[in-house]
Write a protein that holds these residues in place. Structure first.
Motif, short mmCIF file in Angstrom:
data_model
loop_
_atom_site.label_atom_id
_atom_site.label_comp_id
_atom_site.label_asym_id
_atom_site.label_seq_id
_atom_site.Cartn_x
_atom_site.Cartn_y
_atom_site.Cartn_z
N GLU A 199 39.12 40.50 38.31
CA GLU A 199 38.57 40.18 36.99
C GLU A 199 37.55 39.05 37.08
O GLU A 199 36.52 39.06 36.36
CB GLU A 199 39.72 39.79 36.05
CG GLU A 199 39.28 39.43 34.65
CD GLU A 199 38.62 40.59 33.92
OE1 GLU A 199 37.84 40.32 32.99
OE2 GLU A 199 38.90 41.76 34.28
N ASP A 200 37.78 38.08 37.97
CA ASP A 200 36.79 37.02 38.17
C ASP A 200 35.48 37.57 38.69
O ASP A 200 34.39 37.12 38.28
CB ASP A 200 37.34 35.97 39.14
CG ASP A 200 38.52 35.20 38.55
OD1 ASP A 200 38.66 35.21 37.31
OD2 ASP A 200 39.30 34.62 39.33
N GLU A 203 37.65 28.44 38.13
CA GLU A 203 38.56 29.57 38.34
C GLU A 203 38.52 30.05 39.78
O GLU A 203 39.55 30.34 40.41
CB GLU A 203 38.19 30.70 37.38
CG GLU A 203 38.93 32.00 37.59
CD GLU A 203 40.40 31.89 37.25
OE1 GLU A 203 41.15 32.80 37.65
OE2 GLU A 203 40.81 30.92 36.59
N VAL A 204 37.32 30.14 40.35
CA VAL A 204 37.18 30.59 41.74
C VAL A 204 37.85 29.61 42.69
O VAL A 204 38.56 30.01 43.64
CB VAL A 204 35.68 30.77 42.09
CG1 VAL A 204 35.49 30.96 43.58
CG2 VAL A 204 35.10 31.96 41.33
N ASP A 221 46.64 34.94 32.92
CA ASP A 221 47.84 34.63 32.15
C ASP A 221 49.07 35.34 32.74
O ASP A 221 50.17 34.75 32.80
CB ASP A 221 47.64 35.04 30.69
CG ASP A 221 46.52 34.25 30.03
OD1 ASP A 221 46.16 33.17 30.56
OD2 ASP A 221 45.99 34.72 29.00
N ILE A 222 48.88 36.58 33.19
CA ILE A 222 50.00 37.31 33.80
C ILE A 222 50.44 36.64 35.09
O ILE A 222 51.64 36.51 35.38
CB ILE A 222 49.60 38.77 34.04
CG1 ILE A 222 49.43 39.51 32.70
CG2 ILE A 222 50.64 39.49 34.90
CD1 ILE A 222 48.88 40.91 32.84
N TYR A 223 49.46 36.19 35.88
CA TYR A 223 49.81 35.54 37.14
C TYR A 223 50.59 34.25 36.90
O TYR A 223 51.61 34.00 37.55
CB TYR A 223 48.54 35.24 37.93
CG TYR A 223 48.78 34.43 39.18
CD1 TYR A 223 49.34 35.03 40.32
CD2 TYR A 223 48.47 33.08 39.23
CE1 TYR A 223 49.58 34.28 41.46
CE2 TYR A 223 48.70 32.33 40.36
CZ TYR A 223 49.26 32.94 41.48
OH TYR A 223 49.50 32.20 42.61
N HIS A 242 41.58 35.66 29.44
CA HIS A 242 41.76 36.10 30.83
C HIS A 242 43.22 36.59 30.97
O HIS A 242 44.12 35.81 31.31
CB HIS A 242 41.46 34.96 31.78
CG HIS A 242 41.08 35.40 33.15
ND1 HIS A 242 41.76 36.39 33.84
CD2 HIS A 242 40.08 34.99 33.98
CE1 HIS A 242 41.21 36.56 35.02
NE2 HIS A 242 40.17 35.73 35.14
N ILE A 243 43.42 37.88 30.74
CA ILE A 243 44.78 38.41 30.73
C ILE A 243 45.41 38.38 32.13
O ILE A 243 46.59 38.05 32.28
CB ILE A 243 44.77 39.84 30.16
CG1 ILE A 243 44.21 39.82 28.73
CG2 ILE A 243 46.17 40.44 30.18
CD1 ILE A 243 44.07 41.20 28.12
#
Length: 257
Positions: A90-91, A132-133, A52-54, A48-49
Motif C-alpha cells: 500500500e505504501d 512510513e517508509v 492499522d491492521i498490522y 491506511h487500513i
C-alpha cells in the motif's frame, strides 16, 4: 566619569522590549495558528487500513478464557510478516500516486489555479510517507536482518501478481458474455445467408413451355449415294439463270460488210 541618565535610557529600552515581546508573541501565535490549520486540513489519502491492521495484530494480546486453561498462542511471525508486506504494498501505491501528481500540482500552483492549502496537504502527505517508509524498514529489519532492503521489492512483485490475477478474473468473467454474443452473431449471419440464397435462386422453367414460332427445325442429314449427289449439283446449276449472249461482235461484223 560621566553620569548616566537612566531615566532617559529607560524609554528606548522599554520601547525595544515591548517591540520584541510583541514580535515574539505574534510569531508564536502565527506558528500555532499555522500548525492548527495544517492539522485541520483534510488528509491527502484516506485511512491506511493495512497499517492499522498490522498495528492491531502487533498489539493483540493473547486471551485467557479461564484460569485453568492456558493462554492462546500469540500471533505467529508469518502472519505479522504477511501483514507488513501488505502494508509495504500500500505504501508503494501511495508513493507512485504522489510522484505522478507532484509535477501537475506544481504547475497548477505556479499558474495560480490551486491554493496553498492544497500544496500544504500534498507536502504533509509526502512527509508522512517518508516516515512510513522508515518505519516499515525498521520493522522489517526487526524480523530479519537485511529484510528492510528488499521488503519493498517483494511487495512490488506481490502487487504486480495481484494486478495480473485481477485482470485474469475480469477476462474470465467476460468469457461467458463474449460466448453468448458470438453465438447470437453466428445465428444472425446464418439467417442472412439463408435469406440471400432463397432470394437469388429463381423458380425452375417448365418443360411443357411452347417453342418460339420463329425457331427453325434443324436440318436432317440424309445419306445418299454419289449419283444422287451429282444429280443434286446438276439441278442446282440448271436452276441458276444464264446471262444472254452479247451482240457486240455481230454489230461490228455488219459494219465491216
Amino acid at each position: 566619569m560621566f553620569d548616566v541618565d537612566w531615566l532617559s535610557l529607560a524609554v528606548p529600552i522599554s520601547y525595544l522590549g515591548i517591540l520584541l515581546g510583541s514580535l515574539a508573541t505574534f510569531s508564536s501565535l502565527y506558528r500555532k495558528r499555522k500548525a492548527h490549520k495544517a492539522a485541520s486540513l483534510e488528509p491527502w489519502f484516506s485511512a491506511h487500513i493495512q497499517r492499522d491492521i498490522y498495528f492491531s495484530l502487533l498489539h493483540l494480546e493473547p486471551s485467557e478464557t479461564s484460569p485453568k486453561e492456558k493462554k492462546a498462542p500469540a500471533i505467529p511471525d508469518s502472519v505479522l510478516k504477511a501483514s507488513l508486506l501488505r502494508r509495504a504494498a500500500e505504501d508503494i501505491r501511495r508513493i507512485m500516486a504522489l510522484r505522478s501528481q507532484k509535477q501537475a500540482l506544481a504547475t497548477l500552483l505556479q499558474r495560480g489555479s490551486v491554493g496553498d492549502d492544497l500544496w500544504q496537504r500534498f507536502q504533509r502527505a509526502e512527509k508522512e510517507m517518508e516516515d512510513e517508509v522508515k518505519d516499515v524498514v525498521s520493522e522489517a529489519n526487526a524480523y530479519a536482518p537485511g529484510w528492510g532492503q528488499i521488503i519493498f521489492q517483494s511487495a512490488n512483485e506481490m502487487m504486480n501478481n495481484d494486478i495480473y490475477r485481477k485482470r485474469m478474473e475480469d477476462q474470465q468473467g467476460k468469457l461467458e458474455e463474449e460466448r453468448q454474443w458470438w453465438s447470437k452473431k453466428k445465428s444472425s449471419i446464418q439467417e442472412g445467408f439463408m435469406k440471400e440464397l432463397e432470394e437469388s435462386s429463381p423458380a425452375a422453367p417448365s418443360t411443357s413451355a411452347a417453342k418460339p414460332t420463329g425457331a427453325t427445325t434443324p436440318a436432317r442429314s440424309v445419306q445418299g449415294s454419289d449419283d444422287d449427289a451429282v444429280l443434286v449439283e446438276a439441278e442446282a446449276s440448271s436452276s441458276t439463270p444464264v446471262p444472254p449472249p452479247s451482240t457486240k461482235k455481230k454489230s461490228k461484223s455488219k459494219g465491216k460488210k
